[in-house]
Design an enzyme around this catalytic site. Structure first.
Site, PDB file in Angstrom:
ATOM      1  N   ASP A  53       0.837  -1.193   0.000  1.00  0.00           N
ATOM      2  CA  ASP A  53       0.000   0.000   0.000  1.00  0.00           C
ATOM      3  C   ASP A  53       0.876   1.249   0.000  1.00  0.00           C
ATOM      4  OD1 ASP A  53      -2.479   1.235  -0.090  1.00  0.00           O
ATOM      5  OD2 ASP A  53      -2.602   1.448   2.084  1.00  0.00           O
ATOM      6  N   TYR A  61       0.962   5.777  -0.529  1.00  0.00           N
ATOM      7  CA  TYR A  61       0.483   6.948   0.224  1.00  0.00           C
ATOM      8  C   TYR A  61       0.522   8.159  -0.701  1.00  0.00           C
ATOM      9  CZ  TYR A  61       0.148   9.475   4.783  1.00  0.00           C
ATOM     10  OH  TYR A  61      -0.247  10.216   5.870  1.00  0.00           O
ATOM     11  N   HIS A 104      -4.574  13.664   1.362  1.00  0.00           N
ATOM     12  CA  HIS A 104      -4.718  12.741   2.490  1.00  0.00           C
ATOM     13  C   HIS A 104      -3.485  12.814   3.397  1.00  0.00           C
ATOM     14  CE1 HIS A 104      -5.677   9.094   4.751  1.00  0.00           C
ATOM     15  NE2 HIS A 104      -4.494   8.604   4.451  1.00  0.00           N
ATOM     16  N   ARG A 139       0.685  14.781  13.430  1.00  0.00           N
ATOM     17  CA  ARG A 139       1.905  15.561  13.666  1.00  0.00           C
ATOM     18  C   ARG A 139       1.677  16.996  13.230  1.00  0.00           C
ATOM     19  NH1 ARG A 139       3.492  11.275  10.692  1.00  0.00           N
ATOM     20  NH2 ARG A 139       3.219  12.677   8.924  1.00  0.00           N
ATOM     21  N   ASP A 179      -9.149   0.139   2.033  1.00  0.00           N
ATOM     22  CA  ASP A 179      -8.113  -0.283   2.972  1.00  0.00           C
ATOM     23  C   ASP A 179      -8.608   0.045   4.388  1.00  0.00           C
ATOM     24  OD1 ASP A 179      -5.671  -1.017   4.088  1.00  0.00           O
ATOM     25  OD2 ASP A 179      -4.797   0.974   3.786  1.00  0.00           O
ATOM     26  N   GLN A 236      -3.903   2.134  15.122  1.00  0.00           N
ATOM     27  CA  GLN A 236      -2.844   2.731  14.298  1.00  0.00           C
ATOM     28  C   GLN A 236      -2.053   3.791  15.071  1.00  0.00           C
ATOM     29  OE1 GLN A 236      -4.385   4.525  10.689  1.00  0.00           O
ATOM     30  NE2 GLN A 236      -2.374   5.028   9.872  1.00  0.00           N
ATOM     31  N   LYS A 293      -4.211  -2.266  10.009  1.00  0.00           N
ATOM     32  CA  LYS A 293      -4.497  -2.282   8.575  1.00  0.00           C
ATOM     33  C   LYS A 293      -4.706  -3.682   8.018  1.00  0.00           C
ATOM     34  CE  LYS A 293      -3.474   2.128   7.508  1.00  0.00           C
ATOM     35  NZ  LYS A 293      -4.282   2.974   6.626  1.00  0.00           N
ATOM     36  N   THR A 303      -4.959   6.484   0.202  1.00  0.00           N
ATOM     37  CA  THR A 303      -6.231   7.200   0.181  1.00  0.00           C
ATOM     38  C   THR A 303      -6.156   8.405  -0.749  1.00  0.00           C
ATOM     39  OG1 THR A 303      -6.455   6.552   2.473  1.00  0.00           O
ATOM     40  CG2 THR A 303      -7.985   8.227   1.662  1.00  0.00           C
TER      41      THR A 303
HETATM   42 MN    MN Z   1      -4.152   2.743   2.864  1.00  0.00          MN
END
Ligand code: MN
Length: 433
Positions: free
Chosen positions: A132, A134, A139, A148, A238, A245, A258, A365
Protein backbone atom coordinates in the site's frame (compact mmCIF):
# COMPACT_ATOMS: atom_id res chain seq x y z
CA UNK A 1 1.53 4.71 -21.86
CA UNK A 2 1.43 2.48 -24.85
CA UNK A 3 -2.34 1.95 -25.05
CA UNK A 4 -3.93 3.36 -28.10
CA UNK A 5 -7.48 4.28 -28.86
CA UNK A 6 -8.95 1.98 -31.48
CA UNK A 7 -12.25 0.59 -32.78
CA UNK A 8 -13.00 -1.15 -29.44
CA UNK A 9 -13.46 2.34 -27.93
CA UNK A 10 -15.84 3.57 -30.66
CA UNK A 11 -18.79 5.07 -28.74
CA UNK A 12 -21.08 3.96 -31.59
CA UNK A 13 -20.20 0.29 -31.03
CA UNK A 14 -23.31 -1.66 -29.96
CA UNK A 15 -23.44 -5.08 -28.28
CA UNK A 16 -26.07 -7.70 -29.09
CA UNK A 17 -26.52 -7.99 -25.30
CA UNK A 18 -29.17 -5.29 -24.90
CA UNK A 19 -28.40 -4.43 -21.25
CA UNK A 20 -24.85 -3.41 -22.22
CA UNK A 21 -25.86 -0.50 -24.41
CA UNK A 22 -25.78 2.65 -22.31
CA UNK A 23 -24.87 0.60 -19.22
CA UNK A 24 -23.30 2.89 -16.62
CA UNK A 25 -20.44 0.52 -15.76
CA UNK A 26 -20.11 -2.24 -18.34
CA UNK A 27 -20.85 -1.21 -21.93
CA UNK A 28 -19.04 -3.15 -24.67
CA UNK A 29 -16.26 -0.52 -24.55
CA UNK A 30 -15.21 -1.67 -21.03
CA UNK A 31 -14.87 -5.51 -21.02
CA UNK A 32 -13.44 -6.10 -17.50
CA UNK A 33 -12.56 -9.57 -16.21
CA UNK A 34 -13.59 -11.33 -12.99
CA UNK A 35 -13.81 -14.76 -11.40
CA UNK A 36 -17.43 -15.82 -11.04
CA UNK A 37 -19.26 -18.81 -9.65
CA UNK A 38 -22.86 -19.82 -10.20
CA UNK A 39 -24.29 -22.00 -7.43
CA UNK A 40 -21.95 -24.91 -6.78
CA UNK A 41 -20.32 -24.60 -10.17
CA UNK A 42 -16.53 -24.18 -10.29
CA UNK A 43 -14.91 -20.74 -10.38
CA UNK A 44 -14.65 -19.48 -13.96
CA UNK A 45 -13.31 -16.42 -15.77
CA UNK A 46 -15.97 -14.07 -17.08
CA UNK A 47 -16.17 -10.76 -18.87
CA UNK A 48 -18.84 -8.22 -17.87
CA UNK A 49 -21.26 -7.13 -20.56
CA UNK A 50 -24.11 -4.97 -19.20
CA UNK A 51 -26.00 -6.91 -16.52
CA UNK A 52 -24.62 -10.21 -17.85
CA UNK A 53 -21.37 -12.15 -17.56
CA UNK A 54 -20.01 -14.06 -20.55
CA UNK A 55 -18.38 -17.33 -19.50
CA UNK A 56 -14.92 -17.16 -21.09
CA UNK A 57 -14.09 -20.79 -20.33
CA UNK A 58 -17.03 -21.66 -22.60
CA UNK A 59 -15.81 -19.21 -25.26
CA UNK A 60 -12.42 -20.97 -25.10
CA UNK A 61 -14.06 -24.43 -25.26
CA UNK A 62 -15.88 -23.34 -28.43
CA UNK A 63 -12.51 -22.50 -30.00
CA UNK A 64 -13.55 -18.88 -30.53
CA UNK A 65 -10.22 -17.43 -29.31
CA UNK A 66 -6.62 -17.86 -30.46
CA UNK A 67 -5.02 -21.16 -29.37
CA UNK A 68 -2.57 -19.45 -26.97
CA UNK A 69 -5.46 -17.96 -24.99
CA UNK A 70 -7.50 -21.15 -24.47
CA UNK A 71 -5.74 -22.45 -21.33
CA UNK A 72 -5.51 -18.89 -19.96
CA UNK A 73 -9.31 -18.55 -20.13
CA UNK A 74 -9.99 -22.02 -18.69
CA UNK A 75 -8.15 -21.17 -15.47
CA UNK A 76 -9.88 -20.57 -12.13
CA UNK A 77 -7.87 -17.37 -11.53
CA UNK A 78 -6.79 -14.40 -13.60
CA UNK A 79 -3.08 -14.81 -12.79
CA UNK A 80 -2.31 -16.30 -16.22
CA UNK A 81 -4.26 -13.54 -17.93
CA UNK A 82 -2.25 -11.01 -15.93
CA UNK A 83 0.92 -12.75 -17.13
CA UNK A 84 0.00 -12.10 -20.79
CA UNK A 85 1.92 -9.49 -22.75
CA UNK A 86 0.00 -6.26 -23.39
CA UNK A 87 -0.18 -7.28 -27.07
CA UNK A 88 -1.85 -10.61 -26.24
CA UNK A 89 -4.23 -8.91 -23.81
CA UNK A 90 -5.13 -6.37 -26.50
CA UNK A 91 -5.75 -9.22 -28.97
CA UNK A 92 -8.18 -10.81 -26.50
CA UNK A 93 -9.99 -7.50 -26.02
CA UNK A 94 -10.38 -7.07 -29.78
CA UNK A 95 -11.72 -10.59 -30.12
CA UNK A 96 -14.27 -10.19 -27.30
CA UNK A 97 -15.35 -6.81 -28.61
CA UNK A 98 -15.97 -8.42 -32.01
CA UNK A 99 -17.76 -11.52 -30.62
CA UNK A 100 -20.09 -9.41 -28.48
CA UNK A 101 -20.95 -6.91 -31.18
CA UNK A 102 -21.31 -9.20 -34.22
CA UNK A 103 -24.83 -10.69 -34.26
CA UNK A 104 -23.43 -13.73 -36.07
CA UNK A 105 -22.16 -15.03 -32.70
CA UNK A 106 -25.31 -14.38 -30.70
CA UNK A 107 -26.80 -17.87 -31.10
CA UNK A 108 -23.56 -19.63 -30.14
CA UNK A 109 -22.80 -17.43 -27.13
CA UNK A 110 -26.27 -16.81 -25.70
CA UNK A 111 -26.22 -20.12 -23.72
CA UNK A 112 -22.99 -18.95 -22.05
CA UNK A 113 -24.28 -15.62 -20.79
CA UNK A 114 -25.29 -15.64 -17.14
CA UNK A 115 -27.07 -12.97 -15.16
CA UNK A 116 -24.56 -11.15 -12.95
CA UNK A 117 -27.17 -11.10 -10.18
CA UNK A 118 -27.13 -14.95 -10.07
CA UNK A 119 -23.36 -15.11 -9.57
CA UNK A 120 -20.89 -14.73 -6.74
CA UNK A 121 -17.72 -12.86 -7.67
CA UNK A 122 -14.51 -13.98 -6.01
CA UNK A 123 -11.00 -12.60 -5.77
CA UNK A 124 -9.78 -12.06 -9.33
CA UNK A 125 -6.34 -13.53 -8.70
CA UNK A 126 -4.26 -15.39 -6.18
CA UNK A 127 -2.60 -12.35 -4.64
CA UNK A 128 1.02 -13.12 -3.86
CA UNK A 129 1.84 -9.79 -2.28
CA UNK A 130 0.06 -6.58 -1.44
CA UNK A 131 1.74 -3.21 -0.98
CA UNK A 132 0.00 0.00 0.00
CA UNK A 133 1.29 3.44 -0.98
CA UNK A 134 0.48 6.95 0.22
CA UNK A 135 0.31 9.00 -2.98
CA UNK A 136 -2.85 11.01 -2.19
CA UNK A 137 -1.14 14.27 -1.19
CA UNK A 138 -4.25 15.86 0.35
CA UNK A 139 -4.72 12.74 2.49
CA UNK A 140 -1.07 12.87 3.54
CA UNK A 141 -1.46 16.55 4.49
CA UNK A 142 -4.76 16.00 6.36
CA UNK A 143 -3.60 12.95 8.30
CA UNK A 144 -0.18 14.46 8.88
CA UNK A 145 -1.74 17.52 10.52
CA UNK A 146 -3.82 15.30 12.84
CA UNK A 147 -0.95 13.01 13.89
CA UNK A 148 1.90 15.56 13.67
CA UNK A 149 0.57 19.13 13.62
CA UNK A 150 4.13 20.51 13.60
CA UNK A 151 5.24 18.61 10.46
CA UNK A 152 2.25 17.35 8.44
CA UNK A 153 4.20 16.47 5.29
CA UNK A 154 7.51 14.84 6.06
CA UNK A 155 10.53 16.05 4.03
CA UNK A 156 10.73 12.85 1.94
CA UNK A 157 7.15 13.02 0.62
CA UNK A 158 7.78 15.00 -2.57
CA UNK A 159 10.84 12.91 -3.45
CA UNK A 160 9.78 9.30 -2.88
CA UNK A 161 6.52 7.36 -3.31
CA UNK A 162 5.96 6.30 0.34
CA UNK A 163 4.69 2.75 0.84
CA UNK A 164 4.60 -0.22 3.20
CA UNK A 165 4.10 -3.95 2.78
CA UNK A 166 0.53 -4.94 3.55
CA UNK A 167 -0.97 -8.38 3.90
CA UNK A 168 -2.45 -10.39 1.02
CA UNK A 169 -4.17 -13.11 3.08
CA UNK A 170 -6.92 -10.82 4.40
CA UNK A 171 -7.96 -9.24 1.09
CA UNK A 172 -11.57 -10.09 0.30
CA UNK A 173 -13.88 -9.36 -2.63
CA UNK A 174 -16.76 -6.91 -2.42
CA UNK A 175 -19.78 -8.20 -0.51
CA UNK A 176 -17.98 -10.11 2.25
CA UNK A 177 -18.60 -8.65 5.72
CA UNK A 178 -15.78 -7.07 7.71
CA UNK A 179 -15.24 -8.03 11.34
CA UNK A 180 -14.38 -5.06 13.58
CA UNK A 181 -10.86 -5.74 14.86
CA UNK A 182 -9.75 -5.98 18.46
CA UNK A 183 -6.43 -4.45 19.33
CA UNK A 184 -4.27 -2.48 21.71
CA UNK A 185 -5.64 0.99 22.33
CA UNK A 186 -4.20 3.83 24.31
CA UNK A 187 -7.35 5.67 25.35
CA UNK A 188 -7.32 9.41 26.04
CA UNK A 189 -6.59 10.16 29.67
CA UNK A 190 -5.31 6.65 30.46
CA UNK A 191 -1.73 5.88 31.33
CA UNK A 192 -1.70 2.26 30.15
CA UNK A 193 -3.00 0.62 26.97
CA UNK A 194 -6.06 -1.67 26.98
CA UNK A 195 -7.15 -4.45 24.58
CA UNK A 196 -10.56 -4.38 22.95
CA UNK A 197 -12.67 -3.54 19.89
CA UNK A 198 -11.44 -0.60 17.82
CA UNK A 199 -13.58 2.48 18.47
CA UNK A 200 -12.26 4.34 15.44
CA UNK A 201 -12.86 2.01 12.51
CA UNK A 202 -12.44 3.83 9.19
CA UNK A 203 -12.50 3.25 5.45
CA UNK A 204 -9.88 4.40 2.93
CA UNK A 205 -10.84 5.15 -0.66
CA UNK A 206 -8.05 3.83 -2.86
CA UNK A 207 -7.33 2.66 -6.37
CA UNK A 208 -5.87 -0.85 -6.65
CA UNK A 209 -3.22 -1.59 -9.30
CA UNK A 210 -2.94 -5.18 -10.58
CA UNK A 211 0.59 -6.21 -11.54
CA UNK A 212 1.05 -7.88 -14.92
CA UNK A 213 4.14 -9.67 -16.12
CA UNK A 214 7.11 -10.03 -13.81
CA UNK A 215 10.62 -8.70 -13.31
CA UNK A 216 13.38 -11.04 -12.33
CA UNK A 217 14.66 -10.61 -8.75
CA UNK A 218 17.47 -8.06 -8.83
CA UNK A 219 16.27 -6.43 -12.06
CA UNK A 220 14.45 -3.08 -11.71
CA UNK A 221 11.59 -1.95 -13.98
CA UNK A 222 12.62 1.18 -15.93
CA UNK A 223 9.92 3.84 -15.84
CA UNK A 224 9.38 3.54 -19.62
CA UNK A 225 8.57 -0.16 -19.15
CA UNK A 226 6.30 0.23 -16.14
CA UNK A 227 3.03 0.39 -18.15
CA UNK A 228 3.76 -3.15 -19.40
CA UNK A 229 3.71 -4.30 -15.76
CA UNK A 230 0.23 -2.92 -15.07
CA UNK A 231 -2.58 -5.34 -15.94
CA UNK A 232 -5.52 -3.40 -14.59
CA UNK A 233 -7.17 -1.45 -11.83
CA UNK A 234 -9.83 -1.98 -9.15
CA UNK A 235 -11.33 -0.20 -6.16
CA UNK A 236 -9.72 -0.84 -2.80
CA UNK A 237 -11.10 -0.10 0.66
CA UNK A 238 -8.11 -0.28 2.97
CA UNK A 239 -10.06 -0.64 6.25
CA UNK A 240 -8.14 1.07 9.04
CA UNK A 241 -8.47 1.07 12.83
CA UNK A 242 -7.28 4.58 13.66
CA UNK A 243 -6.94 4.05 17.42
CA UNK A 244 -4.85 0.90 16.97
CA UNK A 245 -2.84 2.73 14.30
CA UNK A 246 -2.11 5.78 16.46
CA UNK A 247 -0.64 3.58 19.21
CA UNK A 248 1.27 1.05 17.12
CA UNK A 249 2.61 3.00 14.13
CA UNK A 250 5.88 4.29 15.59
CA UNK A 251 8.57 3.49 14.63
CA UNK A 252 7.82 0.84 11.98
CA UNK A 253 4.51 2.03 10.49
CA UNK A 254 1.08 0.40 10.06
CA UNK A 255 0.60 -3.20 11.17
CA UNK A 256 -2.49 -4.69 12.85
CA UNK A 257 -4.49 -1.48 12.30
CA UNK A 258 -4.50 -2.28 8.58
CA UNK A 259 -4.08 -6.00 7.98
CA UNK A 260 -7.33 -7.36 9.44
CA UNK A 261 -9.27 -6.95 6.18
CA UNK A 262 -9.09 -5.07 2.87
CA UNK A 263 -12.00 -5.09 0.40
CA UNK A 264 -11.54 -4.92 -3.38
CA UNK A 265 -13.97 -4.61 -6.26
CA UNK A 266 -14.01 -7.90 -8.19
CA UNK A 267 -13.64 -6.60 -11.75
CA UNK A 268 -10.21 -5.94 -13.28
CA UNK A 269 -10.57 -2.83 -15.44
CA UNK A 270 -7.85 -3.11 -18.07
CA UNK A 271 -5.43 -0.37 -19.13
CA UNK A 272 -6.84 -0.78 -22.64
CA UNK A 273 -10.38 0.06 -21.43
CA UNK A 274 -8.97 3.14 -19.70
CA UNK A 275 -6.97 4.36 -22.73
CA UNK A 276 -9.43 7.21 -23.50
CA UNK A 277 -9.26 8.38 -19.89
CA UNK A 278 -5.52 8.96 -19.56
CA UNK A 279 -4.37 12.47 -18.82
CA UNK A 280 -1.28 14.46 -17.96
CA UNK A 281 0.06 14.24 -14.44
CA UNK A 282 -0.57 17.66 -12.82
CA UNK A 283 2.55 19.79 -13.12
CA UNK A 284 4.48 20.41 -9.91
CA UNK A 285 4.53 23.99 -8.75
CA UNK A 286 7.51 26.27 -8.49
CA UNK A 287 9.80 25.16 -5.68
CA UNK A 288 8.66 21.52 -5.65
CA UNK A 289 11.48 19.09 -6.40
CA UNK A 290 11.53 17.41 -9.78
CA UNK A 291 11.38 13.61 -9.36
CA UNK A 292 14.72 11.83 -9.64
CA UNK A 293 15.62 10.56 -13.12
CA UNK A 294 14.55 6.93 -12.49
CA UNK A 295 11.00 8.18 -11.78
CA UNK A 296 10.82 10.64 -14.67
CA UNK A 297 9.46 9.81 -18.10
CA UNK A 298 8.08 12.45 -20.46
CA UNK A 299 5.45 10.13 -21.85
CA UNK A 300 4.34 9.11 -18.33
CA UNK A 301 4.09 12.79 -17.32
CA UNK A 302 2.15 13.49 -20.50
CA UNK A 303 -0.40 10.64 -20.25
CA UNK A 304 0.30 8.55 -17.14
CA UNK A 305 -2.47 10.12 -15.07
CA UNK A 306 -5.99 8.73 -14.86
CA UNK A 307 -9.21 10.77 -15.12
CA UNK A 308 -11.48 8.86 -12.75
CA UNK A 309 -14.21 10.16 -10.46
CA UNK A 310 -14.46 8.20 -7.23
CA UNK A 311 -17.01 8.27 -4.43
CA UNK A 312 -17.81 6.70 -1.07
CA UNK A 313 -21.33 6.12 0.23
CA UNK A 314 -22.63 4.89 3.57
CA UNK A 315 -25.80 2.94 4.37
CA UNK A 316 -26.46 2.24 8.05
CA UNK A 317 -28.61 -0.59 9.38
CA UNK A 318 -31.36 1.93 10.16
CA UNK A 319 -31.15 3.43 6.67
CA UNK A 320 -31.56 -0.05 5.18
CA UNK A 321 -34.51 -0.83 7.48
CA UNK A 322 -36.20 2.38 6.32
CA UNK A 323 -35.30 1.86 2.64
CA UNK A 324 -33.26 5.08 2.59
CA UNK A 325 -30.71 5.26 -0.23
CA UNK A 326 -27.02 5.29 0.66
CA UNK A 327 -25.65 8.75 1.45
CA UNK A 328 -22.54 10.00 -0.28
CA UNK A 329 -19.71 10.82 2.11
CA UNK A 330 -17.21 12.07 -0.44
CA UNK A 331 -16.41 12.48 -4.10
CA UNK A 332 -12.87 12.82 -5.39
CA UNK A 333 -10.63 12.32 -8.42
CA UNK A 334 -7.58 10.20 -9.19
CA UNK A 335 -5.87 13.37 -10.44
CA UNK A 336 -5.07 14.03 -6.75
CA UNK A 337 -2.42 11.30 -6.92
CA UNK A 338 1.01 12.90 -6.41
CA UNK A 339 2.72 9.99 -8.21
CA UNK A 340 1.52 8.06 -11.27
CA UNK A 341 0.80 4.32 -11.31
CA UNK A 342 3.99 3.86 -13.41
CA UNK A 343 6.08 5.76 -10.86
CA UNK A 344 4.65 3.58 -8.06
CA UNK A 345 5.56 0.37 -9.93
CA UNK A 346 9.03 1.59 -10.91
CA UNK A 347 9.81 2.77 -7.40
CA UNK A 348 8.68 -0.57 -5.93
CA UNK A 349 11.05 -2.49 -8.21
CA UNK A 350 13.87 0.09 -8.13
CA UNK A 351 15.88 -1.90 -5.57
CA UNK A 352 15.45 -5.11 -7.56
CA UNK A 353 12.33 -6.28 -5.70
CA UNK A 354 10.47 -8.68 -7.98
CA UNK A 355 6.78 -8.06 -8.70
CA UNK A 356 4.61 -10.91 -9.95
CA UNK A 357 1.38 -11.22 -11.95
CA UNK A 358 -1.48 -10.97 -9.47
CA UNK A 359 0.38 -8.79 -6.96
CA UNK A 360 -1.77 -5.89 -5.82
CA UNK A 361 -0.62 -2.34 -5.11
CA UNK A 362 -2.81 0.25 -3.39
CA UNK A 363 -2.37 3.93 -4.20
CA UNK A 364 -3.18 5.14 -0.70
CA UNK A 365 -6.23 7.20 0.18
CA UNK A 366 -7.16 9.59 -2.60
CA UNK A 367 -8.58 12.72 -0.98
CA UNK A 368 -9.33 16.03 -2.65
CA UNK A 369 -8.66 19.45 -1.12
CA UNK A 370 -12.08 19.98 0.53
CA UNK A 371 -14.10 18.12 3.17
CA UNK A 372 -16.60 16.77 0.61
CA UNK A 373 -13.64 15.16 -1.20
CA UNK A 374 -11.88 13.55 1.78
CA UNK A 375 -11.41 9.79 1.27
CA UNK A 376 -11.59 8.68 4.91
CA UNK A 377 -13.75 9.45 7.96
CA UNK A 378 -10.64 10.41 9.94
CA UNK A 379 -10.37 13.39 7.60
CA UNK A 380 -14.11 14.04 7.10
CA UNK A 381 -14.73 14.16 10.87
CA UNK A 382 -11.45 15.98 11.61
CA UNK A 383 -10.18 13.16 13.77
CA UNK A 384 -13.60 12.53 15.35
CA UNK A 385 -14.32 16.17 16.25
CA UNK A 386 -16.93 16.97 13.58
CA UNK A 387 -19.60 14.26 13.12
CA UNK A 388 -21.45 13.71 9.84
CA UNK A 389 -25.26 13.74 10.06
CA UNK A 390 -27.13 11.10 8.07
CA UNK A 391 -30.73 11.27 6.68
CA UNK A 392 -32.01 9.25 9.68
CA UNK A 393 -30.60 11.82 12.11
CA UNK A 394 -27.84 9.37 13.08
CA UNK A 395 -24.35 10.83 13.26
CA UNK A 396 -20.98 9.29 12.44
CA UNK A 397 -17.41 10.16 13.31
CA UNK A 398 -16.20 6.63 12.46
CA UNK A 399 -17.81 3.47 11.04
CA UNK A 400 -20.34 1.71 13.34
CA UNK A 401 -21.37 -1.95 13.37
CA UNK A 402 -24.01 -2.61 10.72
CA UNK A 403 -22.81 0.22 8.46
CA UNK A 404 -22.22 -0.64 4.84
CA UNK A 405 -19.49 1.30 3.02
CA UNK A 406 -19.73 1.46 -0.77
CA UNK A 407 -16.96 2.64 -3.13
CA UNK A 408 -17.56 3.49 -6.79
CA UNK A 409 -15.47 4.88 -9.67
CA UNK A 410 -16.35 6.10 -13.16
CA UNK A 411 -14.50 7.39 -16.18
CA UNK A 412 -16.13 9.93 -18.48
CA UNK A 413 -14.86 11.88 -21.43
CA UNK A 414 -16.64 13.79 -24.15
CA UNK A 415 -16.80 11.70 -27.32
CA UNK A 416 -16.37 8.33 -25.55
CA UNK A 417 -18.61 5.80 -23.84
CA UNK A 418 -18.39 6.20 -20.05
CA UNK A 419 -17.26 3.16 -18.12
CA UNK A 420 -17.39 2.22 -14.45
CA UNK A 421 -15.61 -0.06 -12.01
CA UNK A 422 -18.68 -1.72 -10.43
CA UNK A 423 -18.90 -1.57 -6.67
CA UNK A 424 -16.69 -2.32 -3.70
CA UNK A 425 -18.97 -2.78 -0.68
CA UNK A 426 -18.91 -4.42 2.74
CA UNK A 427 -20.95 -4.36 5.96
CA UNK A 428 -19.19 -4.07 9.30
CA UNK A 429 -19.90 -6.78 11.89
CA UNK A 430 -19.32 -6.52 15.66
CA UNK A 431 -15.92 -7.51 17.03
CA UNK A 432 -15.28 -11.01 18.34
CA UNK A 433 -15.81 -10.99 22.10
MN1 MN B 1 -4.15 2.74 2.86
Amino acid sequence: MTCNIDETHDPALVAWVASANGHSDFPVQNLPYAIFRRGDDRARIGVAIGEQILDLAAVADLGLVDADLIAVLQSATLNDLLALTPAARRRLRHRLSFLLSDRGYEAALLPHLVAGADCTLGLPATIGDYTDFYVGIHHALNVGSLFRPDAPLLPNYRHIPIGYHGRASSIRPSGQPVRRPNGQLKLAGQEEPTFGPSRRLDFELELGIWIAGENELGRPIPIGEAPKHIGGFCLLNDWSARDIQAWEYQPLGPFLSKNFHSTISPWIITPEALAPFRQAQPARSEGEPRPLAYLWDESDQHQGGLALDMEVLICTERMRANSISPKRLCRTKTSHMYWTAAQIVTHHASNGCNLNPGDLLGTGTISGPTRDAFGSLLEISSGGAEPVTLPTGETRTFVEDGDEIILRARAEREGFASIGFGECRAVVQPAVT
